[in-house]
Motif scaffolding. Structure first.
Motif, short mmCIF file in Angstrom:
data_model
loop_
_atom_site.label_atom_id
_atom_site.label_comp_id
_atom_site.label_asym_id
_atom_site.label_seq_id
_atom_site.Cartn_x
_atom_site.Cartn_y
_atom_site.Cartn_z
N MET A 1 0.84 -1.20 0.00
CA MET A 1 0.00 0.00 0.00
C MET A 1 0.88 1.25 0.00
O MET A 1 1.85 1.34 0.76
CB MET A 1 -0.89 0.01 1.24
N ASP A 2 0.59 2.21 -0.86
CA ASP A 2 1.34 3.46 -0.87
C ASP A 2 0.93 4.30 0.32
O ASP A 2 -0.25 4.40 0.67
CB ASP A 2 1.03 4.21 -2.17
N THR A 3 1.90 4.96 0.93
CA THR A 3 1.57 5.73 2.12
C THR A 3 0.63 6.88 1.82
O THR A 3 -0.09 7.35 2.70
CB THR A 3 2.85 6.28 2.78
N GLU A 4 0.65 7.37 0.56
CA GLU A 4 -0.28 8.44 0.22
C GLU A 4 -1.73 7.96 0.29
O GLU A 4 -2.65 8.75 0.41
CB GLU A 4 0.02 8.98 -1.19
N GLU A 5 -1.95 6.67 0.16
CA GLU A 5 -3.29 6.11 0.23
C GLU A 5 -3.63 5.63 1.64
O GLU A 5 -4.77 5.23 1.89
CB GLU A 5 -3.42 4.94 -0.76
N PHE A 6 -2.66 5.65 2.52
CA PHE A 6 -2.86 5.13 3.87
C PHE A 6 -3.24 6.28 4.78
O PHE A 6 -2.40 7.10 5.18
CB PHE A 6 -1.58 4.44 4.36
N LEU A 7 -4.51 6.36 5.11
CA LEU A 7 -5.03 7.44 5.94
C LEU A 7 -5.73 6.86 7.16
O LEU A 7 -6.28 5.76 7.10
CB LEU A 7 -6.01 8.30 5.14
N ASN A 58 -7.73 -1.14 10.48
CA ASN A 58 -6.48 -1.72 10.01
C ASN A 58 -5.91 -2.69 11.05
O ASN A 58 -5.98 -2.45 12.25
CB ASN A 58 -5.45 -0.62 9.76
N ALA A 404 2.18 1.70 6.90
CA ALA A 404 1.41 1.45 5.67
C ALA A 404 1.43 -0.02 5.30
O ALA A 404 0.49 -0.52 4.67
CB ALA A 404 1.97 2.29 4.53
#
Length: 463
Positions: A1-7, A58, A404
């Motif tokens: 998972m890209d950290t930009e997508e990990f919220l 998560n 992430a």
């Protein structure tokens, strides 16, 4: 998972609620959201075994569980069953429970170097009690702490030596002096300089200066050093310290909060065959339940009791120190460690993890920058910059990628609930994180990969 997508939107809102009501947003500074990348501090819903789930849904493989306290894994069946049995029988009474007898007998059988024990709730309760007792029996004012060890107590005699000394009178801090780990000559010089003034020497019998949020960049009381690790003391060091304490008439105190159970069931003193006058245990003792112990020689411990003719010492008196369910948890932990060989399992898991992380880091060309250190059962990691200096920015980058990937790892301290698949998954995630780490090193600038402020040291003067 890209950290930009990990919220973590729910965790972010919960953190705001925490800060609105709780100073620091947590009840332990090391759990604060400043220890994690900005907006990526998960708020936990529940845990089982070596896994925890946050309120955003998560799941993570968790290391350093409960700041090293949950060494058997969350909701361990033997511990939970022991606790449940006591909950139905009442937890606190106006007189001692028979559980206190059983718990003391079990503890003293597990730690045979001690002759008496008194239970409390927190590590600081018992380290401060040990210091007070040492001062009482010696009539001396000064406390000598090992300056290479990061934490001993929330009380004034220690906190006054840290950058967060606000509120502690200078007169109190001046009574605490520091000696370096492993240097008998320097310790003897200190004891000679303050002849007949030092009540005790207090140290972790083995340990490390932790390359973590609390001390990766910030010098500890003794000096400014980079992160260090120490698996075992130099042969003869602890015995030499024992001899120095005897010769100078001061009390030798081992802080076994971390080494207790992780080094051996009887702590480091059981492994290295050096008997302190007093020792303190906590963390792993309750597998997450609140229990700590002050143990030591009868001659000293009894000074805090009723059956002697000298001046009374206010040693420990806690309303909740003998809660039956916490003592039952401690007994179950000790039984599990002995019967299931938990200490050996912790070492085996840690060795497997350390080897995998080192191989992954080397394979990505960052073996000199992501560094695993410490005893196998108590692993920590350092994150070093392009000049191989400790870096909070690179730590932030590394933690973001671990989170992430579903790994919650302020350290790499293992619990016995981890399985081989957990270790393999962790190593895979570390490899992915190291690939990004290499890009940042090549750019000589990790900033594009931080997405916010870097994580911060716990001990710092300004917020």
């Amino acid at each position: 998972m890209d950290t930009e997508e990990f919220l973590l939107p729910r965790s972010r809102l919960a953190n705001e609620r925490l800060h609105a009501m709780i100073p620091g947003g947590a009840h332990t500074y090391a759990k604060g959201d400043d220890q994690y990348p900005e907006n990526l501090a998960p708020v936990i819903s529940h845990g089982r075994g070596a896994h925890v789930w946050d309120i955003d849904g998560n799941r993570y493989i968790e290391y350093g569980s409960g700041l090293r306290s949950v060494s058997l894994g969350h909701a361990h069946p033997r511990v939970i069953e022991a606790v449940r049995r006591e909950l139905d029988r009442g937890s606190n009474f106006v007189r001692p429970s028979i559980v206190e007898v059983e718990a003391a007998e079990r503890f003293l059988a597990t730690v045979p170097t001690a002759e008496m024990v008194k239970f409390a709730k927190n590590g600081s309760d018992v380290t401060t009690a040990a210091v007070r007792l040492a001062r009482a029996v010696t009539g001396r004012p000064r406390v000598a702490i090992c300056g290479d060890h990061p934490f001993f107590s929330v009380d004034d005699w220690f906190i006054g030596t840290t950058p967060m000394s606000a509120g502690v009178p200078a007169e109190t801090t001046e009574l605490t002096v520091a000696f370096p780990y492993g240097d008998l000559a320097a310790t003897e010089e200190l004891l000679t300089r303050y002849r007949d003034e030092v009540a005790c020497l207090i140290l972790e019998p083995a340990g490390h200066t932790e390359p973590s949020p609390s001390s990766q960049l910030l010098p500890q009381p003794s000096a400014g050093r980079g992160p260090q690790s120490r698996e075992d003391p130099t042969p003869g060091y602890l015995a030499g310290l024992r001899e120095l304490a005897d010769r100078h008439g001061c009390v030798l105190i081992f802080d076994e909060m971390i080494t207790g159970f992780r080094w051996s069931e009887a702590g480091a003193q059981g492994l290295y065959d050096v008997v302190p006058d007093l020792s303190t245990f906590g963390k792993a003792l309750g597998n997450g339940f609140a229990v700590s112990a002050l143990a030591g020689r009868r001659e000293l411990m009894e000074r805090g009791g009723l059956r002697h003719s000298g001046d009374r010492v206010f040693l420990l008196s806690t309303t909740h120190g003998a809660e039956t369910h916490s003592l039952a948890a401690a007994m179950a932990v000790q039984t599990t460690y002995v019967e299931e060989g938990v200490t050996a399992r912790l070492h085996a898991l840690g060795e497997r993890l350390a080897a995998g992380v080192r191989e992954a880091a080397a394979g990505m060309g960052v073996g000199d920058h992501v560094v695993v250190r410490g005893r196998a059962s108590n692993l920590v990691f350092a994150t070093l910059d392009e000049n191989r200096q400790p870096s909070q920015q690179y730590r932030t980058l590394f933690l973001r990628r671990l989170l992430a990937g579903g790994v919650l790892a302020p350290s790499f301290v293992v619990s016995s609930a981890l399985g081989d698949a957990d270790i393999d998954r962790t190593v895979d995630v570390v490899a992915q994180a190291c690939a990004v780490y290499r890009k940042a090193l090549d750019a000589a600038d990790p900033t594009p990969w931080l997405a916010g402020r870097p994580v911060k040291p716990v001990f710092r003067r300004l917020a």
